[in-house]
Enzyme design. Sequence first.
Site, short mmCIF file in Angstrom:
data_model
loop_
_atom_site.label_atom_id
_atom_site.label_comp_id
_atom_site.label_asym_id
_atom_site.label_seq_id
_atom_site.Cartn_x
_atom_site.Cartn_y
_atom_site.Cartn_z
N HIS A 1 4.29 2.63 5.41
CA HIS A 1 3.60 1.28 6.23
C HIS A 1 2.58 0.74 5.24
O HIS A 1 2.61 -0.52 5.36
CB HIS A 1 2.81 2.15 7.26
CG HIS A 1 3.63 2.23 8.36
ND1 HIS A 1 3.58 1.60 9.76
CD2 HIS A 1 4.98 3.14 8.61
CE1 HIS A 1 4.37 2.22 10.68
NE2 HIS A 1 5.27 2.95 9.93
N ASP A 2 1.91 1.31 4.38
CA ASP A 2 0.67 0.67 3.72
C ASP A 2 1.52 -0.12 2.73
O ASP A 2 1.05 -1.69 2.66
CB ASP A 2 -0.22 1.55 2.97
CG ASP A 2 -1.14 0.78 2.27
OD1 ASP A 2 -1.92 -0.21 2.92
OD2 ASP A 2 -1.68 1.18 0.96
#
Length: 341
Positions: free
Chosen positions: A79-80
């Site tokens: 996600h990051d």
Amino acid sequence: MGSRSSLAPVASALLLLSYLIAGNNGVAAAGSSTSSDGLKLNYYSESCPRAEEIVKEQVKSLYEEHGNTAVSWLRALFHDCTVKSCDASLLLETDAAAGLVSEKSSTRSFGMRNFKYIDAIKTALERACPGTVSCADLLALAARDGAAMLGGPADIPMRTGRRDATESHYGEVESYIPNHNESVSAVLDRFATMGVDAEGVVALLGAHSVGRVHCFNLVARLYPAVDGTIEPAYGAYLRGRCPTADAKEDTRDVAYARNDRVTPMVLDNMYHKNLLKGRGLLLVDQRLATDPRTAPYVRKMAADNTYFHDVFAAALVKMSENGPLTGDQGEVRKDCRFVNK
Ligand code: HEM
Ligand SMILES: *[C@@H]1O[C@H](CO)[C@@H](O)[C@H](O)[C@H]1NC(C)=O
């Protein structure tokens, strides 16, 4: 350190191989999106020599206490890094006064957990080397070490030197993170922008060999009828886990199912074996097994766990180097939850 350094030649060969495999993508992405300028192996060798050891010790002891922390680090890195850049923007808390909305509060982040243990790792780093090791590097190293704890590839050559964002990309999370029912084309396009090809995608989604999915992300495949691509016995199991079509707040926060019921805490090719049997949990997982661009890799990984691990390691490195902030961009956050004062 002994085993690490003796593996270094293998590790660099793997890294080189990943660049050769990337071929066209690598060239096309030579601009900003996958530029890894400024990242290098052991970036903290002088400024914080024990940085990588500290992360590894923390990841290990957290894993021993709560095995699913290691699972969380893999999803957190995805996600990051996928949302614009590997910049720890994911970790920022909502701060109304600063007009900042946390990426963690996006629907796409549903089910993410264990963030409080990021703070434990960061505290250990700050104790040794105040204001030195970025939260973005912490995430990359934790995912690397988490993969190893879960029986995945060991000692992935993760480069460091990322810096932390001073803003959240909340408004863009949904356009960067694919949904559970995304088409294979959209998924391949998304990962291609990070220099990860179809083979790498089939390996990276193998992270779904560990962890869980909430009914919230499953019920569309189960009601009113069970999706025809699901093996009947697995469909019955899933309906048992998610007993109603109405996965609202009463059930969706708690009820979940596992992709891999055989080795749910091992990062292995059971994911790919399951896909071949119609036991893909998300629609997007199952689609990998039938799309002609991805199916050959699903079959090859199902037959060869070492091959899966090798491609996974190279693709994780690629993903972890998506458009990092480096040099004097961004900052090194002292507390991963807040921009420095
Ligand atoms: C097309 C790309 C992807 C999609 C659509 C996707 C979607 C999802 C969804 C919907 C969940 C379950 C959330 C919940 O209901 O609790 C999940 C869980 C998870 N994902 Fe992905 N994912 C993708 C790629 C990845 C990648 C590349 C990784 C890491 C390399 C990853 C690692 C994980 C892990 C480890 C979990 C389990 C988390 C837990 O048990 O706490 N995913 N993913
Ligand atoms: C995907 O699922 C979401 C609900 O999670 C739904 O709103 C959306 O319409 C679905 N998209 C497609 C293409 O089926």
